[in-house]
Design a protein around this motif. Structure first.
Motif, PDB file in Angstrom:
ATOM      1  N   VAL A 167      46.345  41.544  34.447  1.00  0.00           N
ATOM      2  CA  VAL A 167      45.282  40.530  34.493  1.00  0.00           C
ATOM      3  C   VAL A 167      45.448  39.649  35.729  1.00  0.00           C
ATOM      4  O   VAL A 167      44.479  39.376  36.452  1.00  0.00           O
ATOM      5  N   ARG A 168      46.678  39.215  35.979  1.00  0.00           N
ATOM      6  CA  ARG A 168      46.933  38.389  37.168  1.00  0.00           C
ATOM      7  C   ARG A 168      46.621  39.167  38.442  1.00  0.00           C
ATOM      8  O   ARG A 168      46.035  38.621  39.388  1.00  0.00           O
ATOM      9  N   ALA A 169      47.010  40.435  38.484  1.00  0.00           N
ATOM     10  CA  ALA A 169      46.741  41.255  39.668  1.00  0.00           C
ATOM     11  C   ALA A 169      45.241  41.427  39.877  1.00  0.00           C
ATOM     12  O   ALA A 169      44.746  41.368  41.014  1.00  0.00           O
ATOM     13  N   ILE A 217      50.870  43.216  44.837  1.00  0.00           N
ATOM     14  CA  ILE A 217      49.902  42.532  43.991  1.00  0.00           C
ATOM     15  C   ILE A 217      50.350  42.455  42.542  1.00  0.00           C
ATOM     16  O   ILE A 217      49.994  41.540  41.810  1.00  0.00           O
ATOM     17  N   LEU A 218      51.163  43.418  42.106  1.00  0.00           N
ATOM     18  CA  LEU A 218      51.604  43.427  40.720  1.00  0.00           C
ATOM     19  C   LEU A 218      52.623  42.327  40.426  1.00  0.00           C
ATOM     20  O   LEU A 218      52.950  42.093  39.264  1.00  0.00           O
ATOM     21  N   ALA A 219      53.129  41.679  41.469  1.00  0.00           N
ATOM     22  CA  ALA A 219      54.131  40.627  41.280  1.00  0.00           C
ATOM     23  C   ALA A 219      53.554  39.221  41.445  1.00  0.00           C
ATOM     24  O   ALA A 219      54.305  38.252  41.478  1.00  0.00           O
ATOM     25  N   ALA A 229      36.887  47.771  44.408  1.00  0.00           N
ATOM     26  CA  ALA A 229      38.005  48.492  45.018  1.00  0.00           C
ATOM     27  C   ALA A 229      39.335  47.950  44.511  1.00  0.00           C
ATOM     28  O   ALA A 229      40.277  48.708  44.245  1.00  0.00           O
ATOM     29  N   ALA A 230      39.432  46.625  44.365  1.00  0.00           N
ATOM     30  CA  ALA A 230      40.667  46.018  43.865  1.00  0.00           C
ATOM     31  C   ALA A 230      40.964  46.485  42.447  1.00  0.00           C
ATOM     32  O   ALA A 230      42.092  46.897  42.126  1.00  0.00           O
ATOM     33  N   LEU A 231      39.949  46.439  41.586  1.00  0.00           N
ATOM     34  CA  LEU A 231      40.154  46.862  40.200  1.00  0.00           C
ATOM     35  C   LEU A 231      40.396  48.369  40.109  1.00  0.00           C
ATOM     36  O   LEU A 231      41.255  48.833  39.337  1.00  0.00           O
ATOM     37  N   GLY A 232      39.656  49.149  40.895  1.00  0.00           N
ATOM     38  CA  GLY A 232      39.863  50.603  40.893  1.00  0.00           C
ATOM     39  C   GLY A 232      41.226  50.984  41.435  1.00  0.00           C
ATOM     40  O   GLY A 232      41.884  51.900  40.913  1.00  0.00           O
ATOM     41  N   GLY A 233      41.677  50.283  42.481  1.00  0.00           N
ATOM     42  CA  GLY A 233      43.000  50.553  43.031  1.00  0.00           C
ATOM     43  C   GLY A 233      44.108  50.209  42.050  1.00  0.00           C
ATOM     44  O   GLY A 233      45.112  50.932  41.940  1.00  0.00           O
ATOM     45  N   LEU A 234      43.925  49.119  41.310  1.00  0.00           N
ATOM     46  CA  LEU A 234      44.912  48.763  40.284  1.00  0.00           C
ATOM     47  C   LEU A 234      44.952  49.811  39.180  1.00  0.00           C
ATOM     48  O   LEU A 234      46.036  50.154  38.675  1.00  0.00           O
ATOM     49  N   SER A 257      46.802  52.743  40.508  1.00  0.00           N
ATOM     50  CA  SER A 257      48.227  52.458  40.565  1.00  0.00           C
ATOM     51  C   SER A 257      48.865  52.514  39.186  1.00  0.00           C
ATOM     52  O   SER A 257      49.967  53.046  39.006  1.00  0.00           O
ATOM     53  N   TYR A 258      48.172  51.973  38.179  1.00  0.00           N
ATOM     54  CA  TYR A 258      48.704  51.924  36.821  1.00  0.00           C
ATOM     55  C   TYR A 258      48.785  53.319  36.193  1.00  0.00           C
ATOM     56  O   TYR A 258      49.781  53.672  35.559  1.00  0.00           O
ATOM     57  N   LEU A 259      47.744  54.122  36.416  1.00  0.00           N
ATOM     58  CA  LEU A 259      47.694  55.443  35.788  1.00  0.00           C
ATOM     59  C   LEU A 259      48.478  56.497  36.559  1.00  0.00           C
ATOM     60  O   LEU A 259      49.066  57.403  35.970  1.00  0.00           O
TER      61      LEU A 259
END
Length: 260
Positions: free
Chosen positions: A7-9, A119-121, A224-229, A232-234
């Protein structure tokens, strides 16, 4: 329920998109891509100086990015060849920053986090800084929107309309330095220019007026930010580069749609 760090990312990525979208449109219109790249590379020198003098990294980055952007603008008014000048300053600032960090005593620094983002941090304080910077950039661009457009279209027309093109260039310089400072944590120094240019370039295919291009640049950057996250997560891929890859994919998609 999504993990808090995601959520923060996501909030951080959207904040960067809000800041970079309108400014990126002017970067594309003015063909300032290399200018943005040089300012972003200078951010590493700002990180090194912040560590040496024990000041917040965002403050050090902002000061050096502003100094670099102002210096380049000053050289542009003195008739220097901009491609060579930007190339020298960009790579010199990046190299100087990497060397300076190695001399910081007692500090272990993960350079990849500054080069490619982490971004995850991001924490709550980082989100506050990012959205504060986004609000500042958005307010600055909205305030000077019409003069900036006029100066971008033609400096002679701007002068005839009572607008100082140098002042408008300074506004863009300040906004660019702020975006570099707030985006460093998200996508890193090497990818900041991509987040300025790629969403705006993709938005151009969907727009007929400048305001629409700025809006679509923000929307594409956020997606793009949400898709990139999500990638990265998957897929367990680096988050910053994944965001840029998704943005590049959206640029390709909008280009194909425009041709059809």
């Amino acid at each position: 329920m999504l993990d808090d760090f995601l959520v923060r990312a996501g909030l951080a990525g959207i904040g960067v998109a809000v800041a970079a979208g309108p400014l990126g449109s002017f970067v594309v219109w003015r063909r300032m891509a290399y200018f943005g790249d040089a300012t972003a590379h200078a951010a590493i020198l700002g990180v090194a100086l912040a560590l040496i003098f024990s000041v917040p990294v965002t403050a050090g980055t902002l000061i050096v990015a502003l100094a670099m952007a102002t210096g380049v603008s000053w050289l542009a008014t003195r008739g220097h060849a901009m491609d060579a000048t930007l190339g020298v300053l960009s790579h010199a600032a990046l190299a100087a920053g990497l060397v300076a960090i190695s001399f910081v005593p007692g500090v272990r620094v993960d350079l990849s986090a500054f080069l490619f983002g982490d971004i995850l941090a991001v924490g709550k304080s980082d989100i506050a800084v990012i959205w504060g910077g986004a609000a500042l950039v958005t307010a600055l661009i909205a305030w000077r929107w019409s003069p900036l457009l006029t100066a971008t279209l033609s400096e002679d027309l701007a002068v005839a309309s009572g607008i100082d093109p140098r002042r408008e260039r300074l506004v863009l310089t300040l906004a660019l330095a702020v975006v570099v400072a707030v985006a460093l944590k998200v996508v890193g120094a090497l990818l900041i220019a991509a987040m300025l240019i790629v969403p705006a370039a993709a938005a151009r295919s969907l727009s007929r007026v400048p305001e629409a291009m700025a809006f679509w640049a923000v929307a594409i950057g956020a997606l793009a930010a949400l898709g990139g996250l999500a990638m990265s997560y998957l897929g367990d891929t680096p988050a910053g580069p994944s965001i840029v890859v998704v943005a590049a994919g959206m640029f390709l998609l909008t280009t194909l749609v425009r041709r059809r």
